[in-house]
Design an enzyme around this catalytic site. Sequence first.
Site, short mmCIF file in Angstrom:
data_model
loop_
_atom_site.label_atom_id
_atom_site.label_comp_id
_atom_site.label_asym_id
_atom_site.label_seq_id
_atom_site.Cartn_x
_atom_site.Cartn_y
_atom_site.Cartn_z
N CYS A 286 0.84 -1.20 0.00
CA CYS A 286 0.00 0.00 0.00
C CYS A 286 0.87 1.25 0.00
O CYS A 286 0.54 2.24 -0.63
CB CYS A 286 -0.95 -0.02 1.18
SG CYS A 286 -0.15 -0.47 2.71
N GLU A 382 -3.64 3.39 -8.58
CA GLU A 382 -2.81 2.41 -7.89
C GLU A 382 -2.73 1.14 -8.74
O GLU A 382 -3.75 0.57 -9.11
CB GLU A 382 -3.41 2.06 -6.52
CG GLU A 382 -2.49 1.14 -5.74
CD GLU A 382 -3.05 0.76 -4.38
OE1 GLU A 382 -4.22 0.37 -4.32
OE2 GLU A 382 -2.30 0.84 -3.40
P1 NAD Z 1 -9.89 -6.52 -1.24
O1 NAD Z 1 -9.90 -5.17 -0.67
O2 NAD Z 1 -11.10 -6.94 -1.99
O3 NAD Z 1 -9.63 -7.62 -0.09
C1 NAD Z 1 -9.05 -7.31 1.17
C2 NAD Z 1 -9.79 -8.10 2.25
O4 NAD Z 1 -11.16 -7.72 2.25
C3 NAD Z 1 -9.77 -9.62 2.03
O5 NAD Z 1 -9.68 -10.27 3.29
C4 NAD Z 1 -11.14 -9.89 1.42
O6 NAD Z 1 -11.61 -11.20 1.65
C5 NAD Z 1 -11.99 -8.88 2.16
N1 NAD Z 1 -13.24 -8.52 1.48
C6 NAD Z 1 -13.50 -8.55 0.15
N2 NAD Z 1 -14.78 -8.16 -0.08
C7 NAD Z 1 -15.32 -7.87 1.12
C8 NAD Z 1 -16.59 -7.39 1.54
N3 NAD Z 1 -17.57 -7.16 0.68
N4 NAD Z 1 -16.80 -7.18 2.86
C9 NAD Z 1 -15.81 -7.40 3.75
N5 NAD Z 1 -14.60 -7.86 3.42
C10 NAD Z 1 -14.35 -8.09 2.12
O7 NAD Z 1 -8.59 -6.64 -2.12
P2 NAD Z 1 -8.31 -7.64 -3.34
O8 NAD Z 1 -9.52 -7.84 -4.18
O9 NAD Z 1 -7.70 -8.84 -2.80
O10 NAD Z 1 -7.23 -6.77 -4.13
C11 NAD Z 1 -7.63 -5.85 -5.14
C12 NAD Z 1 -6.88 -4.55 -5.05
O11 NAD Z 1 -6.93 -4.03 -3.72
C13 NAD Z 1 -5.40 -4.64 -5.36
O12 NAD Z 1 -5.14 -4.60 -6.72
C14 NAD Z 1 -4.89 -3.42 -4.62
O13 NAD Z 1 -5.02 -2.29 -5.42
C15 NAD Z 1 -5.77 -3.31 -3.44
N6 NAD Z 1 -5.16 -3.87 -2.21
C16 NAD Z 1 -4.64 -2.99 -1.33
C17 NAD Z 1 -4.03 -3.46 -0.17
C18 NAD Z 1 -3.40 -2.54 0.83
O14 NAD Z 1 -2.56 -2.97 1.61
N7 NAD Z 1 -3.80 -1.30 0.89
C19 NAD Z 1 -3.95 -4.83 0.08
C20 NAD Z 1 -4.53 -5.71 -0.84
C21 NAD Z 1 -5.14 -5.20 -1.98
#
Ligand code: NAD
Length: 480
Positions: A286, A382
Amino acid sequence: MLDALWFDPTEMLIGGTWQAAADTLALTNPSDGSHLADIARGTSRDIDAAVTAAQAARAGDWGRMTALERGRILTEIGRKVLNRVDTLAEIEAHDVGKPLTQARADAVALARYMEFYGGAADKVMGETIPYLDGYTVYTLREPHGVTGHIVPWNYPMQIIGRSVGAALAMGNACVLKPAEEACLTALAFARICNEAGLPDGALNVVPGLGAEAGAALAGHPHVQHISFTGSVRTGALVQQAAGAHVVPVTLELGGKSPQLVFEDADIDAALPFLVNAGIQNAGQTCSASSRILVQRGVYDAVRDRMAEAYASLSVGPAMNDLRIGPLISARQKDIVTGFLNGGADLKIAAQGYLQDAPDTGAYVLPTLFQDVPPDHSLARDEIFGPVQVLIPFDTEQEAVRIANGTDYGLVASIWTANGARQMRLAKALQAGQIFINNYGAGGGVELPFGGVGRSGHGREKGFEALYGFSTLKTVAAHHG
Ligand code: NAD
């Protein structure tokens, strides 16, 4: 199955009992696309059971413990994590695709979070407030109660350390929902917590899909605080779900963090930071620095030296421990490849190279783009891959305008020998962390972290997180 796994990864932890879920999900090793393990596919019913178990822990042994006792348990967890650093690193390398050295650093950081929050647990104090005659007024810092922790796949151990560590230190009981792509070290950590004597129900771990287990946790009426790290889109959903029950959230979302290099900067000192901050963890960080803003007079020199560094960046399987591993998944590879294709109108300054990387792995080449217009999507969005853009600028004002010109505001760094400029820009740049003549400061657990704008709100890490994971009560006694 992976030899380093000393436990059954299909089980989830609820109320101190490891139990099977009704269904499982498959984990893939991103280094070669092979099947790694099966994990539990927790449901809303499992989340409900975990929240109930956490409530019971708060009402039971865990809730009755003194801050000193909690701190001792956290410290013991840290010690046990340190004893297993190599095992945890091996598991993480297979699960996330992190080169072994980086995975090891994450395990050491997890231990350090436990040490830090173990030591801090009994040092969080309220205050007495001078007030009207006949009153004594003081404040108490109390746990929220049950806290929900939704963790992404990019730094599972570090993010669990900083959020669960601080929450437990304050006496909350936690329900952790790790990412479906990478949750083995979350389960390993929970096993270690059991061994260290953490009371049943103080930490519950329910793996599962975001739309199922994650959404159930975010919207659960008996969760009193949600800590979320991940994408902006999901963060907004989590905030909405929590908002329905007026539950506070900490959102740690993405970034497009810039480094500003001025003509008077020490380029030799800057160079490793300029590159590493963009490609560490294959750019899936991030706080990655994906924009390098360089003053015109040194632009060509910085570009050439960064290009030289890029040409030596090796990419391959995590266990080969090269500079860069695979991305987390084929899906993430598609996303990053889409961005690279979107840069077809730009000039590439340099790329790295593949070394013994199987076709079945989720690899992309680290790519440095030059002369990128600040309004280009590669300079605004990003990417979450090993991609950096070089942007030239002429004046300090222009640099600030470009740096502040995205929706994000997580981290920014300033490379200059001019002390007055350092101070001016530390104020002018919109970000949660500012680094002067460095980037990241080694990522110390002591340093409060979080963003502004679309990068989120609330602060984790450091002492500040202990305030976030507690609520303040004011007591006013009238005694005449
Ligand atoms: P995401 O935000 O969807 O997932 C992060 C967490 O949220 C996971 O544990 C997931 O199971 C959970 N999640 C997903 N949908 C949810 C919902 N409706 N309610 C509650 N929790 C939920 O991330 P992703 O799809 O794995 O990655 C996609 C993009 O997110 C990446 O390309 C990147 O840009 C970003 N990302 C950012 C970080 C960070 O550290 N800021 C980390 C991972 C991904």
